[in-house]
Scaffold this motif. Structure first.
Motif, PDB file in Angstrom:
ATOM      1  N   GLN A 101      47.769   5.619  15.888  1.00 50.09           N
ATOM      2  CA  GLN A 101      46.465   5.986  16.653  1.00 50.09           C
ATOM      3  C   GLN A 101      47.217   5.191  17.994  1.00 50.09           C
ATOM      4  OE1 GLN A 101      46.345   9.061  15.709  1.00 50.09           O
ATOM      5  NE2 GLN A 101      44.307   8.702  16.448  1.00 50.09           N
ATOM      6  N   ILE A 102      47.538   3.528  18.102  1.00 47.98           N
ATOM      7  CA  ILE A 102      47.149   2.650  19.273  1.00 47.98           C
ATOM      8  C   ILE A 102      48.396   2.846  19.776  1.00 47.98           C
ATOM      9  CG2 ILE A 102      47.504   0.357  19.149  1.00 47.98           C
ATOM     10  CD1 ILE A 102      45.945  -0.081  16.711  1.00 47.98           C
ATOM     11  N   LEU A 103      49.806   3.017  19.091  1.00 48.77           N
ATOM     12  CA  LEU A 103      51.196   2.938  19.837  1.00 48.77           C
ATOM     13  C   LEU A 103      51.279   4.430  20.276  1.00 48.77           C
ATOM     14  CD1 LEU A 103      54.062   2.214  20.090  1.00 48.77           C
ATOM     15  CD2 LEU A 103      54.348   3.152  18.023  1.00 48.77           C
ATOM     16  N   GLY A 104      51.230   5.714  20.194  1.00 45.52           N
ATOM     17  CA  GLY A 104      51.401   6.875  20.883  1.00 45.52           C
ATOM     18  C   GLY A 104      50.472   8.236  19.495  1.00 45.52           C
ATOM     19  N   GLY A 105      49.494   8.075  18.585  1.00 47.11           N
ATOM     20  CA  GLY A 105      49.046   9.379  17.917  1.00 47.11           C
ATOM     21  C   GLY A 105      47.487   9.583  18.910  1.00 47.11           C
ATOM     22  N   GLY A 106      46.943   9.060  19.306  1.00 49.54           N
ATOM     23  CA  GLY A 106      45.671   8.954  20.051  1.00 49.54           C
ATOM     24  C   GLY A 106      45.389   9.703  21.379  1.00 49.54           C
ATOM     25  N   GLY A 107      46.992  10.162  22.119  1.00 47.78           N
ATOM     26  CA  GLY A 107      46.830  10.885  23.051  1.00 47.78           C
ATOM     27  C   GLY A 107      46.136   9.629  24.344  1.00 47.78           C
ATOM     28  N   PHE A 108      45.887   9.662  24.998  1.00 51.70           N
ATOM     29  CA  PHE A 108      44.869   9.032  26.227  1.00 51.70           C
ATOM     30  C   PHE A 108      45.000   7.863  26.270  1.00 51.70           C
ATOM     31  CE2 PHE A 108      45.423  12.379  28.914  1.00 51.70           C
ATOM     32  CZ  PHE A 108      46.262  12.594  29.565  1.00 51.70           C
ATOM     33  N   GLY A 109      45.460   6.392  25.802  1.00 57.22           N
ATOM     34  CA  GLY A 109      45.320   4.876  26.099  1.00 57.22           C
ATOM     35  C   GLY A 109      46.341   4.580  25.193  1.00 57.22           C
ATOM     36  N   THR A 110      47.155   5.744  24.867  1.00 57.54           N
ATOM     37  CA  THR A 110      48.424   4.704  23.646  1.00 57.54           C
ATOM     38  C   THR A 110      48.324   3.723  24.294  1.00 57.54           C
ATOM     39  OG1 THR A 110      49.473   6.281  23.877  1.00 57.54           O
ATOM     40  CG2 THR A 110      47.560   6.870  22.036  1.00 57.54           C
ATOM     41  N   ARG A 111      49.986   3.203  23.921  1.00 56.29           N
ATOM     42  CA  ARG A 111      50.507   2.013  24.298  1.00 56.29           C
ATOM     43  C   ARG A 111      51.855   3.283  25.547  1.00 56.29           C
ATOM     44  NH1 ARG A 111      52.060  -3.355  22.187  1.00 56.29           N
ATOM     45  NH2 ARG A 111      49.986  -4.712  21.731  1.00 56.29           N
ATOM     46  N   LEU A 112      52.593   3.961  24.690  1.00 57.70           N
ATOM     47  CA  LEU A 112      53.160   4.653  24.878  1.00 57.70           C
ATOM     48  C   LEU A 112      53.151   5.997  26.192  1.00 57.70           C
ATOM     49  CD1 LEU A 112      54.701   6.672  21.835  1.00 57.70           C
ATOM     50  CD2 LEU A 112      56.314   4.775  23.172  1.00 57.70           C
ATOM     51  N   MET A 113      51.735   6.318  25.977  1.00 60.98           N
ATOM     52  CA  MET A 113      51.031   7.213  27.056  1.00 60.98           C
ATOM     53  C   MET A 113      50.698   6.132  29.031  1.00 60.98           C
ATOM     54  SD  MET A 113      50.845  10.543  26.574  1.00 60.98           S
ATOM     55  CE  MET A 113      49.129  11.581  27.349  1.00 60.98           C
ATOM     56  N   ASP A 114      50.058   5.094  28.127  1.00 63.79           N
ATOM     57  CA  ASP A 114      49.564   4.244  29.369  1.00 63.79           C
ATOM     58  C   ASP A 114      51.076   3.796  29.840  1.00 63.79           C
ATOM     59  OD1 ASP A 114      47.594   2.115  30.268  1.00 63.79           O
ATOM     60  OD2 ASP A 114      49.215   1.002  30.054  1.00 63.79           O
ATOM     61  N   GLN A 115      52.333   2.974  29.213  1.00 59.19           N
ATOM     62  CA  GLN A 115      53.158   2.783  29.725  1.00 59.19           C
ATOM     63  C   GLN A 115      54.172   4.107  30.661  1.00 59.19           C
ATOM     64  OE1 GLN A 115      53.834  -0.263  30.269  1.00 59.19           O
ATOM     65  NE2 GLN A 115      51.771  -0.629  29.658  1.00 59.19           N
ATOM     66  N   VAL A 116      54.092   4.362  29.720  1.00 63.72           N
ATOM     67  CA  VAL A 116      55.596   5.653  30.149  1.00 63.72           C
ATOM     68  C   VAL A 116      54.298   6.729  31.080  1.00 63.72           C
ATOM     69  CG1 VAL A 116      57.005   8.101  29.179  1.00 63.72           C
ATOM     70  CG2 VAL A 116      56.829   5.642  28.028  1.00 63.72           C
ATOM     71  N   ARG A 117      53.550   7.286  30.926  1.00 62.48           N
ATOM     72  CA  ARG A 117      53.457   8.451  31.882  1.00 62.48           C
ATOM     73  C   ARG A 117      52.667   7.516  33.197  1.00 62.48           C
ATOM     74  NH1 ARG A 117      49.550  13.824  31.633  1.00 62.48           N
ATOM     75  NH2 ARG A 117      48.324  13.241  33.357  1.00 62.48           N
ATOM     76  N   GLU A 118      51.304   6.736  32.611  1.00 60.37           N
ATOM     77  CA  GLU A 118      50.339   6.676  33.261  1.00 60.37           C
ATOM     78  C   GLU A 118      50.373   5.292  34.281  1.00 60.37           C
ATOM     79  OE1 GLU A 118      47.051   7.751  33.335  1.00 60.37           O
ATOM     80  OE2 GLU A 118      47.906   9.229  32.172  1.00 60.37           O
TER      81      GLU A 118
END
Length: 500
Positions: free
Chosen positions: A330-347
């Protein structure tokens, strides 16, 4: 002031007045007397004030959720039954889960899917139209589907005897005595083959098919549940009849039932359904897969975007670390916005519309996967960035804040998993199929809330390795551009909706 701004401020002021009026109403209205507790609707364990004086009053309180009393037994034919009484609505949800997924296809990919799809195409004296009309006239709903582990069939109906009894009889005929009519077989084969043609235009689908081949090799999970363009045309009625007799046997079935029923009514219903099925034992569970060889495969595809999929073998559903891995993901990339992957790759870089990660836990080890689409000219840089994020996360683990936030989010959203009878019957089906404890739903949240940073870090590092990934990409071969540096205001906005 412009007309647009004037309208905006006017609407804002009106909204504030309405909100103030609503708050005054809820704070000042009298408290209604609580209803008597019942088995289906118990009183919440945490008492709340007579009225809400401050949001601080909710701090530290667990969100309310339905208490689920699961009753279980076996039918005379060996079907496992899980039943929950729910008297709020005069309806019931019935779900049968068979170990009849594509992992049981053998040498005929798509056999499980075709058998399941043909269930409601014909019974003695009724064709597919008459079956559909029969359920519709009773206000009942039939559903079915086939996946890698399982085949399912479901019924939702009113519990009044004049609706329940004919709906249940028709359902029992459909799942127990399908006739597999030849004209329906031709039509469904044509639909499936047309779907294969469509898949050729979908880079994500092509990448997914290749990924499972790479991950699983000769294992039954390697091929799609839909079968292949070569296997589907040759499937015969005799093969489907034999598969149905074996895989849709009562001993190979979990019956989940939720609704406005007594225990006696539930026992009678499940006995009727079980007796309608072929007689036979549970099938052997899927064998464990072998570790795949890590490495990258590229599928050339004309597109402006490149699909990236990174995966490795994950866990089976009996894994003791399941709760820790669920929270960690959930923290890495399973929880939608706010995850590490979404933060670094998209946001922070605007490289994708969306990126996600997840464990798919099955009877045998399912995949752990990270997937995204990005601009073709930045695909190599995006791939390296994702690998670096995963490597750093596995090496250093989550922060305390990330763990606390993820726990809080799960605590708030988890009650939705049992919000309706349909949600509960799906949970019961999974509990029975994967042999989970009857207290699983409560145990899972307790396990999650007891997790600390060190436990989550250890579990993720134990089961994942950033240097042992199977990678599949689908897109054009183009000259690559460097990635933009991370910023709170990317020069380019996040990529649009993914191509299909």
């Amino acid at each position: 002031m412009s007309e647009r701004n004037g309208l905006r401020y006017g609407l804002l002021g009106l909204s504030l007045l309405v909100l103030l009026a609503v708050l005054v109403f809820f704070v000042s209205r009298p408290v209604q007397a609580p209803t008597e507790p019942t088995a289906a609707a118990p009183v919440a364990a945490v008492k709340t004030p007579d009225h809400l004086e401050s949001l601080a009053a909710l701090e530290g309180q667990a969100p309310s959720h339905r208490t689920i009393n699961i009753q279980t037994w076996k039918t005379a034919e060996g079907a496992k039954v899980l039943f929950v009484e729910a008297h709020e609505l005069p309806m019931f949800d019935l779900r049968l889960t068979f170990a009849a997924g594509s992992s049981q296809d053998g040498d005929t990919p798509g056999l499980a899917m075709m058998t399941n799809a043909m269930l409601n195409e014909g019974v003695a004296g009724k064709d597919v139209s008459a079956i559909a009309a029969g359920f519709e006239d009773l206000g009942a709903d039939f559903g079915n589907g086939a996946y890698r582990d399982m085949g399912v069939a479901s019924l939702r109906s009113l519990t009044a005897a004049d609706k329940r009894e004919p709906a249940l009889k028709l359902f029992a005929d459909v799942i127990g005595k399908p006739t597999f009519p030849a004209d329906s077989l031709v039509r469904i084969k044509n639909q499936v083959l047309a779907g294969f043609e469509y898949q050729k235009q979908n880079p994500g689908r092509l990448a997914g098919l290749e990924l499972f081949k790479r991950l699983y090799g000769d294992h039954p999970y390697a091929h799609s549940s839909d079968g292949t363009a070569k296997s589907i045309p040759g499937i015969t009625i005799a093969q489907m009849q034999a598969f149905h007799h074996k895989a849709y046997a009562a001993g190979n079935t979990v019956i989940a039932l939720v609704g406005d029923l007594s225990r006696a009514e539930a026992e009678a219903m499940t006995a009727q359904v079980s007796a309608a099925l072929p007689k036979g034992p549970a099938l052997p569970k899927t064998v464990a897969p072998q570790e795949p060889k890590a490495g990258a495969t590229h599928i050339e595809f004309p597109s402006k975007q490149t699909t990236l999929m990174l995966a490795q073998l994950g866990i089976d559903r009996a894994e003791p670390d399941y709760a820790a891995l669920f929270l960690g993901n959930q923290i890495l990339g399973g929880g939608g916005f706010g995850t590490r992957l979404m933060d670094q790759v998209r946001e922070k870089r605007g490289l994708t519309y969306g990126i996600s990660s997840g464990f798919t836990a099955m009877q045998a080890r399912g995949p752990f996967m990270i997937s995204l689409q990005t601009r073709a000219e930045q695909s190599e840089g995006a791939l390296k960035l994702v690998q670096d994020i995963l490597r750093d996360y596995l090496a250093n683990g989550p922060t305390q804040k990330e763990v606390d936030d993820a726990k809080r989010e799960l605590a708030g959203s988890f009650p939705l998993s049992t919000a309706s009878n349909g949600d509960i019957v799906a949970q019961l089906g999974a509990i029975g199929f994967y042999d989970l404890s009857l207290s699983y739903l409560e145990d899972f949240m307790q396990q999650v809330q007891a997790l600390d940073v060190a436990t989550v870090k250890a579990a993720m590092a134990k089961h994942l390795n950033a240097d042992n990934l199977v990678i599949v990409t689908a897109g054009p071969t183009v000259e690559q551009k460097p990635l933009p540096p991370p910023t709170d205001h990317p020069a380019e906005p996040a990529l649009g909706v993914p191509e299909h």
